[in-house]
Design a protein around this motif. Structure first.
Motif, PDB file in Angstrom:
ATOM      1  N   VAL A 180       0.854  -1.194   0.000  1.00 49.81           N
ATOM      2  CA  VAL A 180       0.000   0.000   0.000  1.00 49.81           C
ATOM      3  C   VAL A 180       0.889   1.242   0.000  1.00 49.81           C
ATOM      4  O   VAL A 180       1.801   1.363   0.824  1.00 49.81           O
ATOM      5  N   LEU A 185      -1.912   7.365  -0.127  1.00 50.15           N
ATOM      6  CA  LEU A 185      -3.194   7.278   0.560  1.00 50.15           C
ATOM      7  C   LEU A 185      -3.408   8.498   1.452  1.00 50.15           C
ATOM      8  O   LEU A 185      -4.504   9.072   1.486  1.00 50.15           O
ATOM      9  N   MET A 189      -6.407  11.308   1.059  1.00 51.08           N
ATOM     10  CA  MET A 189      -7.309  11.656   2.158  1.00 51.08           C
ATOM     11  C   MET A 189      -7.258  13.146   2.466  1.00 51.08           C
ATOM     12  O   MET A 189      -8.293  13.791   2.648  1.00 51.08           O
ATOM     13  N   LEU A 209      -6.430   6.581   8.325  1.00 48.39           N
ATOM     14  CA  LEU A 209      -5.356   6.124   7.441  1.00 48.39           C
ATOM     15  C   LEU A 209      -4.998   4.668   7.732  1.00 48.39           C
ATOM     16  O   LEU A 209      -4.848   3.854   6.806  1.00 48.39           O
ATOM     17  N   LEU A 212      -7.981   2.282   6.607  1.00 49.26           N
ATOM     18  CA  LEU A 212      -8.075   2.181   5.147  1.00 49.26           C
ATOM     19  C   LEU A 212      -6.907   1.375   4.591  1.00 49.26           C
ATOM     20  O   LEU A 212      -7.074   0.587   3.646  1.00 49.26           O
ATOM     21  N   ALA A 213      -5.724   1.554   5.186  1.00 44.65           N
ATOM     22  CA  ALA A 213      -4.547   0.783   4.748  1.00 44.65           C
ATOM     23  C   ALA A 213      -4.780  -0.707   4.970  1.00 44.65           C
ATOM     24  O   ALA A 213      -4.426  -1.545   4.128  1.00 44.65           O
ATOM     25  N   ILE A 216      -7.302  -1.945   2.313  1.00 51.90           N
ATOM     26  CA  ILE A 216      -6.683  -2.045   0.985  1.00 51.90           C
ATOM     27  C   ILE A 216      -5.698  -3.200   0.951  1.00 51.90           C
ATOM     28  O   ILE A 216      -5.644  -3.969  -0.019  1.00 51.90           O
ATOM     29  N   LEU A 250     -10.544   5.937  -3.988  1.00 53.72           N
ATOM     30  CA  LEU A 250      -9.721   4.849  -3.473  1.00 53.72           C
ATOM     31  C   LEU A 250      -9.652   3.692  -4.460  1.00 53.72           C
ATOM     32  O   LEU A 250      -8.602   3.083  -4.669  1.00 53.72           O
ATOM     33  N   GLU A 253      -7.413   4.744  -7.420  1.00 54.66           N
ATOM     34  CA  GLU A 253      -6.019   4.953  -7.063  1.00 54.66           C
ATOM     35  C   GLU A 253      -5.306   3.644  -6.710  1.00 54.66           C
ATOM     36  O   GLU A 253      -4.132   3.456  -7.028  1.00 54.66           O
ATOM     37  N   PHE A 254      -6.037   2.726  -6.050  1.00 53.67           N
ATOM     38  CA  PHE A 254      -5.382   1.526  -5.528  1.00 53.67           C
ATOM     39  C   PHE A 254      -5.852   0.235  -6.197  1.00 53.67           C
ATOM     40  O   PHE A 254      -5.488  -0.853  -5.743  1.00 53.67           O
TER      41      PHE A 254
END
Length: 636
Positions: A180, A185, A189, A209, A212-213, A216, A250, A253-254
């Motif tokens: 990640v 990230l 945010m 953070l 969400l990490a 993901i 998100l 992006e990821f």
């Protein structure tokens, strides 16, 4: 039991044959998974198989020299300072609770001799002395003595002062989530919150953070993170729009895909850490997770308060923690456990907080007949440690309540504006919609958009028109400053009898220079056994770095926080004392001696002394004090 990779290596070095992971796990009271993880980590650290594995178990590679490995091993204890050793001893004692520790086992763990350990115990007894708690050795066993309440209070202070906030550090998170882009990230945010005028403090930002990490990371590792299915709806079209927008960003992006449950989890995550709380009341929480579960969680929180003196009763903790537990129980029953990349570091760096999480896990196992794996226990620890960090970061803010009829969502607008402009000074702890609710709340300052009854005239109330708050920023800041001044007065009164005493008060002593006064006061503290020999040198070292005199008062102190007892020595001089040079003449000296366990109150005490006593009028009043009783009467 808290172990390191080296512990397993040392254990195996004493064995003559292969040892199964089951036997190793039983010896250290950990899971077989933990054993395998530590062995893998140890071999990776040395770049070769120091510990070999077969179907018979584990054994030290006979081609490796145990002595050479020990000399190479850069572990927590080898070559560390006495301060680090003492921290480990404290952690060890607190983790074992009422069970004694073998003194020679402790020497082996720390790689020190018996006499060195006894010296550490002597130092610890001075650190523990304010709590009237001592460490002793009897029949080769280490014991902790003291009243139960005082021991628990010491445990509480140690947790608050020494718990590492590793999981709230963006730089540390990079090491835990290699799949990640943590910086990317965080930037996403930050941009999202700023562009949509959403307030979130530093703690909330890092908490979001982290979660969400984790989500993901689990998606990228093809692990199911779906929480409990529910029929809960997002509260408004605007909330739904913002949630969908963030999820889309998100996702793009990821390169992850969110299902409906994921989206709702992200929604709750954002709502719980920005200025708009969820649910709005405990009643709404009960409707979501059920009365039985919330009753159990409240019992756990009460037990934790009794066992560890840690207060987790804040609504900002109970709501997200309860929702997490509800989802945890769902995952267990659906056999959809999720991994936690931070489990090992949480166990080793925050062992007492992890111990609290284990307690919760055992309670859940008993009450709901479920087995909770270590990774899930570590998630519970993250919530607990997060609340402790929140308390540490918000203790210096004022607790504020908003009282306003919720007409056209006016309270959310008012809260948003207050937090954007004064978020570094205020905690908005609640919102009241009627007088009955308001009367049940405690707060430092109240903001309202309506006229209040005369009974509130003596309270800290700020009347503002919500949609013209920009015109009231000055008066709001003035009100905040007044509350702070009153709080500092209360702080000194609260700690007066604990840290001020007659034997430390002097009026018109026959000294007129900084050096003479410091020498006199430090010698007096040494005589009373409140400080050790090096304390005076540390005071002068601080003075050489920067003069501690201003506006007629001086507050000399050591930067080491190394006093045996926290106290304040006072000198009142009518003629004045030359503090360093002819320009600095002081009439009042407060020499602070701070024990490490009171480090949290040092800044408050320092600022309070400055705020209250640095005015010309107060200094003139102080100069009239000829006795400790007169000084106390002036303050209290």
């Amino acid at each position: 039991m808290v172990i390191k990779s080296l512990d397993i290596f040392l254990f195996l070095s004493k064995q003559h044959d292969f040892v199964s992971s089951k036997k190793i796990a039983a010896h250290f009271e950990v899971s077989m998974r933990t054993v395998k993880s530590y062995i893998k980590k140890f071999n990776m650290q040395h770049g070769k198989k120091i510990i070999i594995s077969t179907n018979r178990g584990y054994k030290i590679n006979p081609q490796c020299s145990v002595k050479n490995i020990l000399s190479q091993e850069n572990n927590e204890y080898t070559g560390v300072s006495s301060e680090q050793r003492r921290k480990y001893i404290i952690k060890k004692i607190l983790m074992t609770h009422d069970n004694p520790i073998d003194v020679f086992d402790l020497c082996e763990e720390l790689h020190i001799g018996y006499s060195t350990l006894m010296g550490d115990f002597s130092k610890l007894n001075k650190i523990f002395s304010p709590y009237e708690v001592t460490v002793s050795v009897k029949n080769e066993q280490v014991y902790l003595h003291g009243q139960e309440k005082k021991v628990r209070k010491m445990v509480s202070n140690w947790i608050y002062n020494n718990g590492k906030n590793f999981f709230m550090d963006i730089y540390q998170l990079r090491t835990y989530f290699n799949k990640v882009d943590i910086d990317g990230l965080a930037a996403l945010m930050q941009s999202f919150f700023v562009s949509h005028d959403i307030y979130i403090n530093d703690f909330g930002f890092n908490f979001v953070l982290l979660h969400l990490a984790i989500m993901i990371d689990c998606k990228k590792n093809n692990k199911n993170v779906t929480f409990a299915k529910n029929n809960n709806k997002i509260s408004s079209d605007m909330d739904n729009h913002l949630c969908e927008l963030l999820c889309m960003k998100l996702q793009n992006e990821f390169a992850v895909s969110w299902d409906k449950a994921d989206r709702y989890d992200i929604y709750l995550l954002i709502k719980s850490n920005t200025i708009i709380s969820y649910p709005k009341s405990m009643k709404e929480l009960v409707n979501i997770i059920g009365r039985e579960l919330i009753n159990k969680i409240n019992l756990y929180i009460k037990s934790i308060a009794k066992m560890y003196f840690i207060d987790l009763s804040n609504k900002s903790f109970i709501i997200p923690f309860s929702l997490h537990v509800r989802n945890l129980l769902f995952r267990i029953r659906e056999n959809k456990m999720i991994s936690n990349p931070m489990t090992m570091v949480i166990k080793t760096e925050n062992p007492i907080i992890y111990d609290i999480a284990i307690y919760v896990s055992l309670c859940l196992k008993k009450d709901f007949q479920v087995d909770i794996i270590e990774d899930e226990t570590a998630f519970l620890a993250i919530h607990i440690a997060g609340e402790i960090e929140r308390q540490n970061k918000t203790q210096d803010k004022l607790n504020a309540v908003i009282f306003c009829p919720n007409y056209l969502n006016i309270t959310n607008y008012l809260r948003n504006k207050l937090m954007i402009n004064f978020g570094n000074q205020l905690n908005i702890v609640d919102i009241a919609y009627n007088i009955d609710d308001l009367n049940k709340m405690s707060y430092d300052i109240l903001f309202t958009g309506i006229k209040l009854p005369s009974a509130y005239a003596n309270r800290s109330v700020v009347e503002i028109f919500p949609y013209a708050i920009e015109n009231s920023l000055g008066s709001i800041q003035d009100a905040i400053n007044n509350v702070w001044k009153n709080r500092k007065n209360r702080l000194l009164k609260r700690y007066f009898d604990e840290h001020f005493e007659k034997r430390l008060f002097f009026s018109d002593i026959p000294y007129n220079s900084r050096e003479e006064v410091i020498e006199f006061l430090c010698n007096n503290l040494k005589l009373l056994k409140y400080v050790e020999k090096g304390f005076k040198d540390n005071i002068f070292q601080r003075e050489r770095a920067a003069n501690t005199a201003f506006d007629g008062i001086a507050i000399p102190h050591s930067v080491q926080m190394d006093a045996i007892k926290t106290c304040v020595s006072i000198v009142i001089s009518k003629k004045g004392i030359k503090w360093g040079d002819d320009k600095n003449i002081v009439h009042v000296v407060f020499l602070l001696a701070i024990n490490k366990i009171h480090v949290r109150i040092f800044r408050k005490l320092y600022e309070s002394l400055i705020s209250i006593f640095s005015t010309p009028l107060m200094i003139e009043e102080l100069k009239k004090c000829n006795s400790f009783e007169e000084f106390k009467h002036l303050l209290v």
